[in-house]
Design a protein around this motif. Structure first.
Motif, short mmCIF file in Angstrom:
data_model
loop_
_atom_site.label_atom_id
_atom_site.label_comp_id
_atom_site.label_asym_id
_atom_site.label_seq_id
_atom_site.Cartn_x
_atom_site.Cartn_y
_atom_site.Cartn_z
N MET A 79 13.92 81.10 24.36
CA MET A 79 12.60 80.54 24.47
C MET A 79 12.55 79.28 23.62
O MET A 79 12.93 79.29 22.47
CB MET A 79 11.59 81.57 23.98
N ASN A 80 12.06 78.23 24.21
CA ASN A 80 11.92 77.00 23.44
C ASN A 80 10.51 76.44 23.62
O ASN A 80 9.71 76.96 24.39
CB ASN A 80 12.99 75.98 23.83
N ALA A 81 10.20 75.39 22.90
CA ALA A 81 8.86 74.82 22.91
C ALA A 81 8.50 74.28 24.30
O ALA A 81 7.35 74.37 24.72
CB ALA A 81 8.76 73.71 21.88
N ASP A 82 9.49 73.75 25.03
CA ASP A 82 9.21 73.23 26.36
C ASP A 82 8.77 74.33 27.32
O ASP A 82 7.85 74.13 28.13
CB ASP A 82 10.44 72.52 26.94
N SER A 83 9.40 75.50 27.23
CA SER A 83 9.03 76.62 28.10
C SER A 83 7.61 77.09 27.79
O SER A 83 6.83 77.38 28.70
CB SER A 83 9.99 77.79 27.92
N LEU A 84 7.28 77.15 26.51
CA LEU A 84 5.94 77.57 26.12
C LEU A 84 4.91 76.54 26.58
O LEU A 84 3.84 76.91 27.09
CB LEU A 84 5.88 77.76 24.61
N LYS A 85 5.22 75.28 26.43
CA LYS A 85 4.31 74.22 26.87
C LYS A 85 4.10 74.30 28.38
O LYS A 85 2.97 74.16 28.86
CB LYS A 85 4.88 72.86 26.49
N MET A 86 5.17 74.55 29.12
CA MET A 86 5.05 74.63 30.57
C MET A 86 4.20 75.82 30.97
O MET A 86 3.35 75.71 31.85
CB MET A 86 6.44 74.71 31.21
N PHE A 87 4.42 76.98 30.34
CA PHE A 87 3.61 78.15 30.64
C PHE A 87 2.14 77.86 30.35
O PHE A 87 1.26 78.19 31.15
CB PHE A 87 4.09 79.37 29.85
N TYR A 88 1.88 77.24 29.22
CA TYR A 88 0.51 76.89 28.85
C TYR A 88 -0.12 75.97 29.90
O TYR A 88 -1.27 76.16 30.29
CB TYR A 88 0.49 76.23 27.47
N SER A 89 0.66 75.03 30.40
CA SER A 89 0.16 74.12 31.44
C SER A 89 -0.21 74.87 32.71
O SER A 89 -1.23 74.58 33.34
CB SER A 89 1.20 73.05 31.78
N VAL A 90 0.62 75.84 33.09
CA VAL A 90 0.33 76.63 34.29
C VAL A 90 -0.98 77.40 34.11
O VAL A 90 -1.83 77.42 34.99
CB VAL A 90 1.48 77.61 34.63
N THR A 115 8.49 76.99 38.17
CA THR A 115 8.61 78.39 38.60
C THR A 115 9.71 79.09 37.83
O THR A 115 9.54 80.22 37.35
CB THR A 115 8.88 78.46 40.12
N ARG A 116 10.85 78.43 37.69
CA ARG A 116 12.00 79.00 36.97
C ARG A 116 11.64 79.26 35.51
O ARG A 116 11.93 80.33 34.97
CB ARG A 116 13.19 78.06 37.07
N GLN A 117 10.99 78.29 34.87
CA GLN A 117 10.62 78.47 33.47
C GLN A 117 9.60 79.59 33.30
O GLN A 117 9.67 80.37 32.36
CB GLN A 117 10.07 77.17 32.88
N ASN A 118 8.66 79.68 34.24
CA ASN A 118 7.65 80.75 34.18
C ASN A 118 8.33 82.11 34.34
O ASN A 118 8.01 83.05 33.61
CB ASN A 118 6.59 80.53 35.26
N TYR A 119 9.27 82.21 35.26
CA TYR A 119 10.00 83.46 35.48
C TYR A 119 10.78 83.84 34.21
O TYR A 119 10.74 85.00 33.78
CB TYR A 119 10.95 83.31 36.66
N GLN A 120 11.45 82.88 33.59
CA GLN A 120 12.21 83.15 32.38
C GLN A 120 11.29 83.58 31.24
O GLN A 120 11.62 84.47 30.46
CB GLN A 120 13.02 81.92 31.97
N PHE A 121 10.11 82.97 31.15
CA PHE A 121 9.13 83.34 30.14
C PHE A 121 8.74 84.81 30.32
O PHE A 121 8.72 85.58 29.36
CB PHE A 121 7.91 82.44 30.27
N GLU A 122 8.47 85.20 31.57
CA GLU A 122 8.11 86.58 31.86
C GLU A 122 9.26 87.54 31.57
O GLU A 122 9.05 88.62 31.04
CB GLU A 122 7.65 86.72 33.32
#
Length: 59
Positions: A1-12, A33-40
């Motif tokens: 998990m990195n800051a970019d993934s968290l930022k992208m999830f927040y944007s969604v 979509t890929r980043q959201n899936y990885q976050f989940e």
């Protein structure tokens, strides 16, 4: 998990749409979509549900 993934999830969540989040972050929809899936996957739970036309927060 990195800051970019968290930022992208927040944007969604804020935009309510993967397409809108992709557009405002200047990335492709599949990348979001890929980043959201990885976050989940990292948290072992569904953190959002696809509604009829947008994403909604899962309580």
């Amino acid at each position: 998990m990195n800051a970019d993934s968290l930022k992208m999830f927040y944007s969604v969540v804020e935009e309510g749409s993967i397409s809108k989040a992709a557009r405002i972050n200047f990335v492709s929809q599949p990348a979001v979509t890929r980043q959201n899936y990885q976050f989940e996957e990292n948290y072992g739970a569904l953190v959002s549900k696809k509604g009829l036309s947008h994403f909604i927060r899962n309580e």
